[in-house]
Design a protein around this motif. Structure first.
Motif, short mmCIF file in Angstrom:
data_model
loop_
_atom_site.label_atom_id
_atom_site.label_comp_id
_atom_site.label_asym_id
_atom_site.label_seq_id
_atom_site.Cartn_x
_atom_site.Cartn_y
_atom_site.Cartn_z
N ASN A 1 -30.29 -67.21 -26.86
CA ASN A 1 -29.41 -68.40 -26.58
C ASN A 1 -30.31 -69.21 -25.59
O ASN A 1 -29.66 -70.36 -25.14
N THR A 2 -31.60 -69.10 -25.65
CA THR A 2 -32.15 -70.21 -24.80
C THR A 2 -32.18 -71.49 -24.99
O THR A 2 -31.85 -72.34 -24.18
N THR B 1 -21.98 -62.10 -22.57
CA THR B 1 -23.28 -61.75 -22.05
C THR B 1 -24.24 -62.48 -23.18
O THR B 1 -24.16 -62.39 -24.30
N TYR B 2 -25.01 -63.51 -22.57
CA TYR B 2 -25.81 -64.18 -23.28
C TYR B 2 -27.18 -64.18 -22.85
O TYR B 2 -27.76 -64.33 -21.65
N ARG B 3 -28.08 -63.59 -23.74
CA ARG B 3 -29.33 -63.22 -23.52
C ARG B 3 -30.14 -64.62 -23.64
O ARG B 3 -30.01 -65.40 -24.61
N LEU C 1 -28.40 -62.76 -19.37
CA LEU C 1 -29.22 -61.52 -19.39
C LEU C 1 -30.82 -61.93 -19.74
O LEU C 1 -31.06 -62.48 -20.89
N GLY C 2 -31.68 -61.72 -18.95
CA GLY C 2 -32.82 -61.87 -19.16
C GLY C 2 -33.48 -61.06 -20.41
O GLY C 2 -33.51 -60.04 -20.68
N CYS D 1 -31.81 -60.34 -14.61
CA CYS D 1 -33.04 -60.35 -15.25
C CYS D 1 -33.45 -59.34 -16.21
O CYS D 1 -34.38 -59.34 -17.33
N ASN D 2 -32.68 -58.08 -16.20
CA ASN D 2 -32.82 -57.00 -16.87
C ASN D 2 -34.18 -56.80 -17.18
O ASN D 2 -34.87 -56.17 -17.98
N ALA D 3 -34.80 -56.59 -15.79
CA ALA D 3 -36.29 -56.31 -15.68
C ALA D 3 -36.65 -54.80 -15.87
O ALA D 3 -37.73 -54.59 -16.52
#
Length: 517
Positions: free
Chosen positions: A96-97, A119-121, A142-143, A201-203
């Motif tokens: 979704n960037t 939840t938006y990536r 969400l990264g 960030c979902n790192a």
């Protein structure tokens, strides 16, 4: 009991109970808004959300049968921009960037970009001046996990005249190419990020933690980054699983970090909580930080930028925060070549951090690396291994273990020599310490100017284990050391009680003046 307004925004507001307790309120309380019950709480800082812009409210807080009221008005809002109208997909998978960035970039001045639950990536987003980003409860940004999808911020931007240059991205105090953060505020002003949503960030699901000290295309990003910004507010959100340092404002003024939660795994590398760098007028109030490195670290770059720009981190207020499990509660440095000035810490709870107040510097930080005006008051430390550490032999960087940094023989005072001024600690209780109560190590050629402690109680855990109190060569494992001090011009102890220590209560070397009552 009294209630005060910390800050009011267009759709949210932050409040504080005025008392002497650290982080937690004296008792649970209830909150009503215009006569209707809205929430309850047990911390000194609380927030309200989903408010109407430009609306006057009456707030009431009841604690132990006593009620205090407050009237406040939310800020005005020009436009309400629902980001879902830009075609977002809330499935946690679709990128979704571009759509989120379109909503942020087209929001009129004074407007709010609203992101609903879902939840938006996304990868890096950039906010513009005079706008608000509101993350609804249940909303997660969400990264993305592929570093190749993130833009690179250059460390240095050359000037057309070739007479100067602009420094943008920073990595551990140097201007080095780094990936852009999840949320970026660059050369913008009057920007607010607020709401009950999550910045994740979902790192842990990417390769960010693999060989973290190696540059891969560019250096690791932050969760939240500012540069050259003014009047920035970060409020309410949960920030978690950061790539590296979590909240990193740089060269910015008037930054408020209010009532946020930071959650990074204790095993995640260099995931500091809040790291203002060369910033002026910073308020860090009501935050709960649980991270894999320092909870709050104040910085001002390494030698190159410190000598060229000499911009200190100054006028910082840290109040009513809970700092948990990190390497240090409040840390000064070690990248502080521009100096750290006028820092006040009050009503904070430090829960099982390795160190409480931790100052770390070393030869090579430079003549502008001056720490002065640090006041540390009304703090509770529970299970902090070493409550107070001031270390001018910090063995960071490739040359950290060299004789130049580590020798205890006096060296010439020159343009590379840092300075530690006066530090004050008062009304502090530290229980279940282990390695040492206080460890103060100044340079022989540039001693710590002065340490004053007043109404301080430190007790050691009966089953304390040995460990290294200060990260410096020659400081082996210690256990239940009362006060170790070397190269300090003046130490003043007023009503300082240390119990459970072993050996000599005071281990003083080259302390010019000592007084106690």
């Amino acid at each position: 009991m009294k209630i005060t307004l910390v800050r009011s925004m267009s759709r949210s507001a932050v409040f504080e109970l005025v008392n002497d307790s650290c982080y937690r309120a004296p008792a649970p309380y209830t909150v009503t808004l215009d006569g209707a019950a809205v929430c309850s709480g047990d911390t000194n800082i609380f927030s309200l959300y989903s408010l109407e812009p430009a609306h006057t409210y009456t707030l009431a807080v009841t604690l132990d049968g006593v009620t205090d009221t407050l009237t406040f008005t939310t800020a005005e809002e020009s436009f309400f921009v629902d980001a879902s109208r830009y075609g977002l997909a809330a499935d946690g998978v679709t990128d979704n960037t571009a759509k989120l960035q379109a909503a942020l970039s087209t929001c009129p001045a004074g407007g709010t970009v609203y992101v609903p639950a879902g939840t938006y990536r996304t990868q890096s987003l950039f906010l513009q001046s005079n706008t608000t980003l509101y993350l609804e409860k249940g909303c997660t940004l969400l990264g993305g996990t592929d570093r190749r999808d993130y833009p690179i911020l250059p460390g240095v931007l050359p000037c057309h005249s070739e007479k100067d240059e602009q420094y943008l991205a920073l990595w551990e105090g140097n201007p080095l190419d780094s990936f852009a953060a999840l949320i970026n505020v660059i050369n913008a002003e009057n920007v607010t990020i607020t709401g009950e949503g999550t910045l994740d960030c979902n790192a842990q699901n990417g390769d960010w933690y693999q060989n973290p000290k190696q540059k891969k295309i560019a250096w690791r990003p932050r969760l939240f980054f500012t540069s050259g910004a003014k009047n920035v507010v970060l409020h309410g959100v949960l920030a978690c699983n950061s790539y590296s340092w979590t909240i990193h404002p740089t060269y910015s003024e008037n930054v408020d970090i209010l009532n946020i939660r930071i959650r990074n795994s204790s095993q995640s590398p260099n995931t500091d909580g809040i790291d203002p760098e060369s910033c002026k007028n910073v308020n860090i109030i009501g935050n709960h930080v649980h991270v894999g490195d320092d909870c709050i670290a104040l910085k001002s770059s390494k030698l190159f930028l410190g000598m060229k720009l000499h911009v200190p981190c100054e006028n910082v207020i840290i109040r009513n925060c809970c700092l948990s499990r990190g390497h240090g509660g409040l840390v000064i440095g070690s990248e502080m070549s521009g100096g750290i000035k006028n820092v006040t810490v009050t009503q904070c709870l430090m829960d099982h951090t390795d160190r409480g107040l931790r100052v770390k510097t070393r030869r090579g930080r430079g003549k502008y690396a001056v720490i002065d005006g640090l006041a540390f008051r009304n703090v509770v430390m529970d299970g902090v291994l070493t409550p107070f550490v001031i270390n001018m032999f910090y063995f960071c960087d490739p040359d950290g273990h060299t004789d130049y940094v580590q020798t205890h023989e006096p060296q010439p005072v020159d343009d590379t020599t840092p300075t530690l001024g006066k530090l004050e600690m008062e009304h502090i209780v530290a229980t279940d310490a282990q390695y040492a109560g206080c460890w103060f190590s100044g340079l022989p050629e540039q001693p710590i100017e002065g340490v004053t402690m007043r109404d301080v109680k430190i007790s050691f855990a009966p089953d304390a284990r040995p460990g290294q109190a200060a990260m410096m060569c020659g400081a082996g494992a210690s256990c239940k050391v009362g006060i170790h001090a070397e190269n300090v011009r003046k130490i003043a102890l007023h009503n300082v009680e240390i119990t459970g220590y072993e050996g000599e209560r005071l281990q003083l070397t080259h302390v010019d003046r000592y007084e106690e009552d």
